[in-house]
Design an enzyme around this catalytic site. Sequence first.
Site, PDB file in Angstrom:
ATOM      1  CG  ASP A 105       5.255   9.991  -2.929  1.00 37.57           C
ATOM      2  OD1 ASP A 105       5.774  11.084  -2.737  1.00 37.57           O
ATOM      3  OD2 ASP A 105       4.580   9.381  -2.082  1.00 37.57           O
ATOM      4  CG  HIS A 155      -3.014   6.237  -1.060  1.00 39.67           C
ATOM      5  ND1 HIS A 155      -3.955   6.496  -0.084  1.00 39.67           N
ATOM      6  CD2 HIS A 155      -2.124   7.261  -1.016  1.00 39.67           C
ATOM      7  CE1 HIS A 155      -3.634   7.631   0.519  1.00 39.67           C
ATOM      8  NE2 HIS A 155      -2.541   8.110  -0.022  1.00 39.67           N
TER       9      HIS A 155
HETATM   10  C1  SDX Z   1       2.179   8.776   0.422  1.00 39.62           C
HETATM   11  O1  SDX Z   1      -1.695   8.297   3.433  1.00 39.62           O
HETATM   12  C2  SDX Z   1      -1.363   9.312   2.775  1.00 39.62           C
HETATM   13  O2  SDX Z   1      -2.102  10.232   2.642  1.00 39.62           O
HETATM   14  C3  SDX Z   1       0.039   9.303   2.208  1.00 39.62           C
HETATM   15  C4  SDX Z   1       0.254  10.277   1.067  1.00 39.62           C
HETATM   16  C5  SDX Z   1       0.166  11.714   1.560  1.00 39.62           C
HETATM   17  O3  SDX Z   1      -0.312  12.584   0.818  1.00 39.62           O
HETATM   18  O4  SDX Z   1       0.633  11.969   2.668  1.00 39.62           O
HETATM   19  O5  SDX Z   1      -0.672  10.083   0.036  1.00 39.62           O
HETATM   20  C6  SDX Z   1       1.668  10.176   0.468  1.00 39.62           C
HETATM   21  O6  SDX Z   1       2.811   8.384   1.371  1.00 39.62           O
HETATM   22  C7  SDX Z   1       1.909   7.893  -0.774  1.00 39.62           C
HETATM   23  C8  SDX Z   1       2.434   6.450  -0.626  1.00 39.62           C
HETATM   24  C9  SDX Z   1       3.881   6.379  -1.040  1.00 39.62           C
HETATM   25  N1  SDX Z   1       4.434   5.036  -0.870  1.00 39.62           N
HETATM   26  C10 SDX Z   1       4.756   4.209  -1.868  1.00 39.62           C
HETATM   27  O7  SDX Z   1       4.578   4.537  -3.033  1.00 39.62           O
HETATM   28  C11 SDX Z   1       5.409   2.932  -1.476  1.00 39.62           C
HETATM   29  C12 SDX Z   1       4.813   1.766  -2.240  1.00 39.62           C
HETATM   30  N2  SDX Z   1       3.460   1.558  -1.799  1.00 39.62           N
HETATM   31  C13 SDX Z   1       3.172   0.659  -0.811  1.00 39.62           C
HETATM   32  O8  SDX Z   1       4.127   0.025  -0.076  1.00 39.62           O
HETATM   33  C14 SDX Z   1       1.750   0.670  -0.248  1.00 39.62           C
HETATM   34  O9  SDX Z   1       0.845   0.682  -1.289  1.00 39.62           O
HETATM   35  C15 SDX Z   1       1.428   1.773   0.765  1.00 39.62           C
HETATM   36  C16 SDX Z   1       2.481   1.840   1.872  1.00 39.62           C
HETATM   37  C17 SDX Z   1       1.324   3.109   0.107  1.00 39.62           C
HETATM   38  C18 SDX Z   1       0.074   1.429   1.407  1.00 39.62           C
HETATM   39  O10 SDX Z   1       0.217   0.326   2.208  1.00 39.62           O
HETATM   40  P1  SDX Z   1      -0.978  -0.519   2.825  1.00 39.62           P
HETATM   41  O11 SDX Z   1      -2.227   0.258   2.847  1.00 39.62           O
HETATM   42  O12 SDX Z   1      -0.482  -1.078   4.100  1.00 39.62           O
HETATM   43  O13 SDX Z   1      -1.172  -1.662   1.743  1.00 39.62           O
HETATM   44  P2  SDX Z   1      -0.346  -2.988   1.571  1.00 39.62           P
HETATM   45  O14 SDX Z   1       1.086  -2.663   1.481  1.00 39.62           O
HETATM   46  O15 SDX Z   1      -0.751  -3.921   2.694  1.00 39.62           O
HETATM   47  O16 SDX Z   1      -0.848  -3.529   0.222  1.00 39.62           O
HETATM   48  C19 SDX Z   1      -2.090  -4.222   0.081  1.00 39.62           C
HETATM   49  C20 SDX Z   1      -1.982  -5.078  -1.157  1.00 39.62           C
HETATM   50  C21 SDX Z   1      -0.733  -5.925  -1.127  1.00 39.62           C
HETATM   51  O17 SDX Z   1      -1.112  -7.223  -0.769  1.00 39.62           O
HETATM   52  P3  SDX Z   1      -0.107  -8.240  -0.025  1.00 39.62           P
HETATM   53  O18 SDX Z   1       1.050  -8.444  -0.943  1.00 39.62           O
HETATM   54  O19 SDX Z   1       0.317  -7.587   1.270  1.00 39.62           O
HETATM   55  O20 SDX Z   1      -0.936  -9.436   0.165  1.00 39.62           O
HETATM   56  O21 SDX Z   1      -1.864  -4.237  -2.301  1.00 39.62           O
HETATM   57  C22 SDX Z   1      -0.729  -4.674  -3.114  1.00 39.62           C
HETATM   58  C23 SDX Z   1      -0.185  -5.895  -2.512  1.00 39.62           C
HETATM   59  O22 SDX Z   1      -0.769  -6.930  -3.296  1.00 39.62           O
HETATM   60  N3  SDX Z   1       0.198  -3.548  -3.167  1.00 39.62           N
HETATM   61  C24 SDX Z   1       1.291  -3.474  -3.925  1.00 39.62           C
HETATM   62  C25 SDX Z   1       1.793  -2.173  -3.769  1.00 39.62           C
HETATM   63  N4  SDX Z   1       1.012  -1.525  -2.913  1.00 39.62           N
HETATM   64  C26 SDX Z   1       0.047  -2.347  -2.547  1.00 39.62           C
HETATM   65  N5  SDX Z   1       1.897  -4.347  -4.707  1.00 39.62           N
HETATM   66  C27 SDX Z   1       3.012  -3.950  -5.348  1.00 39.62           C
HETATM   67  N6  SDX Z   1       3.529  -2.704  -5.255  1.00 39.62           N
HETATM   68  C28 SDX Z   1       2.946  -1.806  -4.479  1.00 39.62           C
HETATM   69  N7  SDX Z   1       3.443  -0.590  -4.372  1.00 39.62           N
END
Ligand code: SDX
Length: 380
Positions: free
Chosen positions: A316, A260
């Site tokens: 989610d 998140h």
């Molecule tokens: C919602 O914002 C809100 O309020 C949203 C929400 C709402 O109520 O409206 O809460 C609802 O949208 C929840 C999120 C649902 N999405 C997912 O579950 C998709 C999987 N998650 C990610 O892709 C990610 O964590 C996000 C999109 C949710 C957040 O993205 P960020 O803040 O841009 O973080 P990032 O992707 O840059 O991650 C930072 C690090 C990564 O490092 P790098 O690999 O880029 O060097 O955290 C790790 C990763 O190491 N990481 C993950 C991960 N999420 C973060 N590693 C593996 N799997 C993941 N899901």
Amino acid sequence: MEPTIHYGLAGVYFAETEICGINGDRGELFYRGYDIRDLTEATYTEVVYLLWHGELPTQRQLDDFRAELVPHYPIPDKVLELLLCLPPGTDPMHMLQAAAAMLAAFDDNPDEIDPDNLRRIGLSLVVQFPNLVATFERLRRGEQPLEPKSELGLAGNFLYMLNGEVPTPAAERVLNTALLLHAEHGSNASTFVARSSASTLTDAYSAIAAAVGSLKGPLHGGANEAVMRALESIGTIDKVEQYVLDTLAKPKGRVMGFGHRVYKVLDPRGAILRDVAAELAESSSEAEYFHMSLEMERVMEREMTARGRQVKPNLDFFSASVYRMLGIPVDLYTPIFAVARVSGWMAHLFEQYADNHLVRPLVKYQGERGRPFVPIAKRG
Ligand code: SDX
């Protein structure tokens, strides 16, 4: 001076709000000052009232609010015809986005953004969204759409219109909890889209249609469906660990339902839904999905800790197994998110229009400069 680029607008504040507060380090979420954990005692309808009016309703106010919703239930005939002419296999989020835009055409006053007109549009959308999703589902199953029952609240009516029978109190309670947890979450991507659309002083329907499109993405609301598709593809609990390892081994590999932008500890909504799912799993024939989810959480905790990352289940993640155990088709999971979030989007539109500033950030130009124009006849 070189501009600082905030990729993804991370850490950037663009407005003030009184609707919702989040402490991402402590895993806390408040609607209008009430802890989300306490609000699970309320109904989703009470929460909509709270988000819009700033106060929890008295019984009298709640009864009046529910009565105000009733006349907005019928879907305009022509919108119903739209549902009927969509090709089989239409993504329900595309249907919802198209219907949200189309509803404007059947509203005599879609454009005025004074509080009374906005509230009227909000009342309509809060009931039209569940009605549209349930009606779409019944039509594609070849069943007749159902009229809502005025004695049921928003959660109960949605389940009734979907399944054709009054839900058990337990099922209604579960959906009620899911809806109120999904109702609002500050400047998430779709709410930002709604607010920035509204900042052009476009109408509320246009802003909401834009928000629906944004919610659909798998990094946002679409994640709940992506979680279930992943669990389905994994199949059995013994294969979960390898799936996680394989996913993390890919460049930019993301396990859906984890991570998140704001929470660095467990999303409080995820914790509540995990408890809800655990209870459902005690008597569900689909409990397997919950047990696979727990295994996925265990492996992710181990792997992310080893990488020095704080990546926990988000809203989610457990909503997917909750909906599965409620018997809801997978492609309705994200529409259900929209059914709930439309109340939060509208609360933000009330704020945005009341103190509007055009949202217009900058992008740093990195392209070529000073290129000589060549007439088309001379380009080769
Ligand atoms: C919602 O914002 C809100 O309020 C949203 C929400 C709402 O109520 O409206 O809460 C609802 O949208 C929840 C999120 C649902 N999405 C997912 O579950 C998709 C999987 N998650 C990610 O892709 C990610 O964590 C996000 C999109 C949710 C957040 O993205 P960020 O803040 O841009 O973080 P990032 O992707 O840059 O991650 C930072 C690090 C990564 O490092 P790098 O690999 O880029 O060097 O955290 C790790 C990763 O190491 N990481 C993950 C991960 N999420 C973060 N590693 C593996 N799997 C993941 N899901």
